[in-house]
Design a protein around this motif. Sequence first.
Motif, short mmCIF file in Angstrom:
data_model
loop_
_atom_site.label_atom_id
_atom_site.label_comp_id
_atom_site.label_asym_id
_atom_site.label_seq_id
_atom_site.Cartn_x
_atom_site.Cartn_y
_atom_site.Cartn_z
N PHE A 69 0.83 -1.21 0.00
CA PHE A 69 0.00 0.00 0.00
C PHE A 69 0.87 1.26 0.00
O PHE A 69 0.62 2.21 -0.74
N VAL A 70 1.88 1.26 0.85
CA VAL A 70 2.71 2.44 1.01
C VAL A 70 3.50 2.74 -0.26
O VAL A 70 3.64 3.90 -0.67
N ILE A 71 4.03 1.71 -0.90
CA ILE A 71 4.75 1.90 -2.16
C ILE A 71 3.85 2.57 -3.19
O ILE A 71 4.26 3.53 -3.87
N LEU A 72 2.63 2.10 -3.31
CA LEU A 72 1.72 2.64 -4.31
C LEU A 72 1.30 4.06 -3.97
O LEU A 72 1.17 4.91 -4.85
N ILE A 73 1.08 4.34 -2.68
CA ILE A 73 0.69 5.69 -2.28
C ILE A 73 1.85 6.66 -2.49
O ILE A 73 1.67 7.78 -2.98
N ARG A 74 3.05 6.24 -2.13
CA ARG A 74 4.23 7.08 -2.34
C ARG A 74 4.40 7.42 -3.82
O ARG A 74 4.88 8.50 -4.16
N SER A 75 4.03 6.50 -4.70
CA SER A 75 4.29 6.66 -6.13
C SER A 75 3.09 7.21 -6.89
O SER A 75 3.14 7.30 -8.12
N SER A 76 1.99 7.55 -6.18
CA SER A 76 0.77 8.03 -6.83
C SER A 76 0.38 9.38 -6.25
O SER A 76 -0.55 9.48 -5.42
N PRO A 77 1.03 10.45 -6.67
CA PRO A 77 0.81 11.76 -6.04
C PRO A 77 -0.57 12.35 -6.28
O PRO A 77 -0.98 13.26 -5.55
N ASN A 78 -1.29 11.86 -7.29
CA ASN A 78 -2.59 12.45 -7.63
C ASN A 78 -3.75 11.50 -7.35
O ASN A 78 -4.85 11.69 -7.89
N LEU A 79 -3.53 10.50 -6.52
CA LEU A 79 -4.57 9.53 -6.18
C LEU A 79 -5.74 10.23 -5.49
O LEU A 79 -5.55 10.99 -4.53
N GLU A 80 -6.97 9.97 -5.97
CA GLU A 80 -8.16 10.62 -5.42
C GLU A 80 -9.05 9.67 -4.64
O GLU A 80 -9.71 10.08 -3.69
N LYS A 81 -9.10 8.40 -5.03
CA LYS A 81 -9.93 7.44 -4.30
C LYS A 81 -9.17 6.15 -4.08
O LYS A 81 -8.54 5.61 -5.00
N LEU A 82 -9.24 5.64 -2.86
CA LEU A 82 -8.61 4.37 -2.50
C LEU A 82 -9.67 3.45 -1.92
O LEU A 82 -10.39 3.82 -0.99
N LYS A 83 -9.76 2.25 -2.49
CA LYS A 83 -10.73 1.25 -2.02
C LYS A 83 -9.99 -0.05 -1.72
O LYS A 83 -9.22 -0.54 -2.55
N LEU A 84 -10.22 -0.60 -0.54
CA LEU A 84 -9.59 -1.86 -0.13
C LEU A 84 -10.68 -2.86 0.23
O LEU A 84 -11.58 -2.54 1.02
N VAL A 85 -10.60 -4.05 -0.34
CA VAL A 85 -11.55 -5.12 -0.04
C VAL A 85 -10.80 -6.21 0.70
O VAL A 85 -9.98 -6.92 0.12
N VAL A 86 -11.07 -6.33 1.99
CA VAL A 86 -10.34 -7.27 2.84
C VAL A 86 -10.87 -8.67 2.60
O VAL A 86 -12.09 -8.90 2.51
N THR A 87 -9.96 -9.63 2.48
CA THR A 87 -10.37 -11.01 2.25
C THR A 87 -11.04 -11.58 3.50
O THR A 87 -10.69 -11.22 4.64
N GLU A 88 -12.00 -12.46 3.30
CA GLU A 88 -12.70 -13.08 4.42
C GLU A 88 -11.82 -14.10 5.12
O GLU A 88 -12.00 -14.38 6.30
N ASP A 89 -10.87 -14.67 4.38
CA ASP A 89 -10.00 -15.69 4.95
C ASP A 89 -8.61 -15.09 5.17
O ASP A 89 -7.83 -14.96 4.25
N GLU A 90 -8.31 -14.71 6.41
CA GLU A 90 -7.02 -14.12 6.71
C GLU A 90 -6.14 -15.06 7.54
O GLU A 90 -5.24 -14.63 8.24
N VAL A 91 -6.40 -16.35 7.45
CA VAL A 91 -5.60 -17.32 8.19
C VAL A 91 -4.36 -17.64 7.36
O VAL A 91 -4.43 -18.20 6.27
N LEU A 92 -3.19 -17.28 7.89
CA LEU A 92 -1.94 -17.45 7.16
C LEU A 92 -0.92 -18.19 8.01
O LEU A 92 -1.01 -18.23 9.24
N ASP A 93 0.08 -18.74 7.32
CA ASP A 93 1.21 -19.32 8.03
C ASP A 93 1.91 -18.23 8.84
O ASP A 93 2.03 -17.09 8.40
#
Length: 383
Positions: free
Chosen positions: A273-297
């Motif tokens: 996220f931070v890389i993309l925000i740092r590199s997108s100076p004119n970003l107007e809308k950000l949408k994040l869809v969190v996965t229902e399954d967040e069980v990870l190793d």
Amino acid sequence: MDRISKLPPGIIETVLCLLPIQEAARTSILSKEWRYDWTKIPKLVFIEEDAFEVSTDGDDLSVLEQTFDRPSERKMMTNRCKLFYAIYQVLLVHEGPINEFTLCMPVDGSCVEIDHIIRHLSKKNTVKILKLDFNGSYRLPLSLFSFHQLTELYLNGCVLDHQPSSIGFGSLTTLNMQEIWTCDKTLLRLLSSCPLLKRLTINSDGGTIDESGDLTMADLFECLQGIEYLTVWCFIFLSFLPFPRKLPTTLVHLKYLCMECVCFCHIYALPIFVILIRSSPNLEKLKLVVTEDEVLDESYMGSSTLEDYSDISSEHLNELEILHLRNYENGLVFLKLILAKSPVLKKVKISLWDQLAKDEKFQISKILFSSPCASPVRKIIVS
């Protein structure tokens, strides 16, 4: 002569385009004037679920329906056979340009009938909008890359494993790929051949992107310097490790970014996220869809603090939307970070994971409303 027949040809064409193709074909029985109008419509849509029913009354058969010789043959044909037969007949009698073509049906593996259809359309070379929805793993033929007039391409359930010497997508502005099987080199080869690309959607959930090991996130975005609207499956970036602190290519045109299948507890989530925000100076809308399954190793688990990303800013972000947010530390860190670094933020919409306990929902809401904001947010919605 009826009033409809007196309408200008352009309006009649628009009306016919709004009808299912089998209904449009049946208008050929209305009168001599209508007999061949349907063969000139520039938009063709074929969906297997649509019933290609045929009449048993010979006097009422349209030109398309008359291609079936006997009632028994018409009755015995499967929907898929009917569909392919109908497509062949429509393409055979069609006059004028085909500007938009849609084919929707489940397909696994190769399909010679579809190969022939795509090859025929590529030779006609008039299609501007092509939608291929197979909900499976159809292997795209080489002829796909010969659509030189394409401005919009939609692919779902396809295998993309060709690396042709030339790709004729010089006019493509919109590319939407869902459940695609490909490799990183082929993907970059495709994107680098679309110099006018403005809208890109890549969702490989259900598909896969194989890694070659020698391409990076910087290589990916080097192909997307003109992108304005980007919707992407979050973990696609794991095919392009290692991550730079900031992209060498600034995404000055990017206005809308949607990240799907976000897993905040993943060690690479916040860096992406931070890389993309740092590199997108004119970003107007950000949408994040969190996965229902967040069980990870556990080896993929990680946490971050605001201090890790204190140097970022989002000067033009005015709308933030997060769907299915959970009570994970990284997610709340990111939320506070955006609130603190977006001076013109006007609207925040947070949809909480429906299985959260009431006290957890209250805690997230409290953090949201009490966190420092760089702007007087006018509208905050928590649901």
